[in-house]
Enzyme design. Sequence first.
Site, PDB file in Angstrom:
ATOM      1  N   GLU A  87      -2.837  -2.252   7.154  1.00  0.00           N
ATOM      2  CA  GLU A  87      -1.651  -2.069   7.993  1.00  0.00           C
ATOM      3  C   GLU A  87      -0.382  -2.376   7.201  1.00  0.00           C
ATOM      4  O   GLU A  87       0.553  -1.590   7.202  1.00  0.00           O
ATOM      5  CB  GLU A  87      -1.745  -2.961   9.231  1.00  0.00           C
ATOM      6  CG  GLU A  87      -0.544  -2.882  10.146  1.00  0.00           C
ATOM      7  CD  GLU A  87      -0.347  -1.512  10.788  1.00  0.00           C
ATOM      8  OE1 GLU A  87       0.794  -1.212  11.172  1.00  0.00           O
ATOM      9  OE2 GLU A  87      -1.304  -0.741  10.909  1.00  0.00           O
ATOM     10  N   VAL A 132       5.451  -9.135   0.869  1.00  0.00           N
ATOM     11  CA  VAL A 132       5.757 -10.284   0.020  1.00  0.00           C
ATOM     12  C   VAL A 132       7.241 -10.570   0.210  1.00  0.00           C
ATOM     13  O   VAL A 132       8.070  -9.663   0.125  1.00  0.00           O
ATOM     14  CB  VAL A 132       5.436 -10.005  -1.465  1.00  0.00           C
ATOM     15  CG1 VAL A 132       5.883 -11.164  -2.347  1.00  0.00           C
ATOM     16  CG2 VAL A 132       3.948  -9.740  -1.640  1.00  0.00           C
ATOM     17  N   GLY A 184       7.720  -9.277  -7.673  1.00  0.00           N
ATOM     18  CA  GLY A 184       7.757  -9.177  -9.126  1.00  0.00           C
ATOM     19  C   GLY A 184       6.850 -10.176  -9.834  1.00  0.00           C
ATOM     20  O   GLY A 184       6.776 -10.184 -11.063  1.00  0.00           O
ATOM     21  N   GLY A 218       3.497 -10.367  -9.094  1.00  0.00           N
ATOM     22  CA  GLY A 218       2.125  -9.893  -9.001  1.00  0.00           C
ATOM     23  C   GLY A 218       1.391 -10.278  -7.731  1.00  0.00           C
ATOM     24  O   GLY A 218       0.188 -10.059  -7.615  1.00  0.00           O
ATOM     25  N   GLU A 254      10.025   4.060  -2.823  1.00  0.00           N
ATOM     26  CA  GLU A 254       9.612   4.415  -4.178  1.00  0.00           C
ATOM     27  C   GLU A 254       8.901   3.275  -4.916  1.00  0.00           C
ATOM     28  O   GLU A 254       7.912   3.523  -5.609  1.00  0.00           O
ATOM     29  CB  GLU A 254      10.811   4.918  -4.981  1.00  0.00           C
ATOM     30  CG  GLU A 254      10.439   5.690  -6.213  1.00  0.00           C
ATOM     31  CD  GLU A 254       9.553   6.910  -5.974  1.00  0.00           C
ATOM     32  OE1 GLU A 254       8.673   7.150  -6.826  1.00  0.00           O
ATOM     33  OE2 GLU A 254       9.725   7.606  -4.955  1.00  0.00           O
ATOM     34  N   TYR A 290       1.203   2.088  -5.760  1.00  0.00           N
ATOM     35  CA  TYR A 290      -0.064   2.693  -5.359  1.00  0.00           C
ATOM     36  C   TYR A 290      -0.543   3.732  -6.375  1.00  0.00           C
ATOM     37  O   TYR A 290      -1.747   3.934  -6.545  1.00  0.00           O
ATOM     38  CB  TYR A 290       0.046   3.302  -3.962  1.00  0.00           C
ATOM     39  CG  TYR A 290       0.292   2.264  -2.890  1.00  0.00           C
ATOM     40  CD1 TYR A 290      -0.470   1.105  -2.823  1.00  0.00           C
ATOM     41  CD2 TYR A 290       1.295   2.441  -1.945  1.00  0.00           C
ATOM     42  CE1 TYR A 290      -0.250   0.149  -1.851  1.00  0.00           C
ATOM     43  CE2 TYR A 290       1.523   1.489  -0.964  1.00  0.00           C
ATOM     44  CZ  TYR A 290       0.747   0.343  -0.924  1.00  0.00           C
ATOM     45  OH  TYR A 290       0.965  -0.610   0.043  1.00  0.00           O
ATOM     46  N   GLU A 321      -0.910  15.230   2.158  1.00  0.00           N
ATOM     47  CA  GLU A 321       0.203  16.026   2.670  1.00  0.00           C
ATOM     48  C   GLU A 321      -0.287  16.775   3.891  1.00  0.00           C
ATOM     49  O   GLU A 321      -1.481  16.996   4.055  1.00  0.00           O
ATOM     50  CB  GLU A 321       0.687  17.020   1.599  1.00  0.00           C
ATOM     51  CG  GLU A 321       1.350  16.335   0.419  1.00  0.00           C
ATOM     52  CD  GLU A 321       1.904  17.334  -0.591  1.00  0.00           C
ATOM     53  OE1 GLU A 321       2.169  18.484  -0.207  1.00  0.00           O
ATOM     54  OE2 GLU A 321       2.045  16.939  -1.739  1.00  0.00           O
TER      55      GLU A 321
END
Length: 149
Positions: A83, A87, A93, A95, A125, A131, A140
């Site tokens: 879901e 962070v 940044g 990890g 972005e 990912y 799509e």
Amino acid sequence: MNIRIRKGTAEDVPQAFELVRELALYEKAPEQVTNTPEMMLHDGFGPDPIFGLFVAEVDGRVVGISLYYYRYSTWKGKRLYLEDIVVTESMRGYGLGKQLFDATVEEAKNTQCTGMMWQVLDWNEPAIQFYKKYEARFDEGWINCHLDF
């Protein structure tokens, strides 16, 4: 910095809910949050839990979550649906998102899922690039549909 990724507990719900609100602000939709800590407590840690939770702790403070649940695909069978991974902004940044994602992937494998699914906003972005590092497939032609009650 002492980092620990672990399964979430009922005691983590207040901090987890604050991260949910932070995510809603990031996604420019804070007014759409109708969930409450009480609902999360019941739905995740009540007699019939419907979601699982991993938390990222830094020096004993919850600064990230991965919230997931199971779904069933007529074509693929049991799938884990991620879901959200959240962070807190000040801890990005380091990890933590990767560690939460990896823990969630392992949960899917350990519970005999055939795969994992999630959504990402087309304008996010940084998340899309994250990912892509996992060689995620981006579908799509699918339109999200909702009924609100």
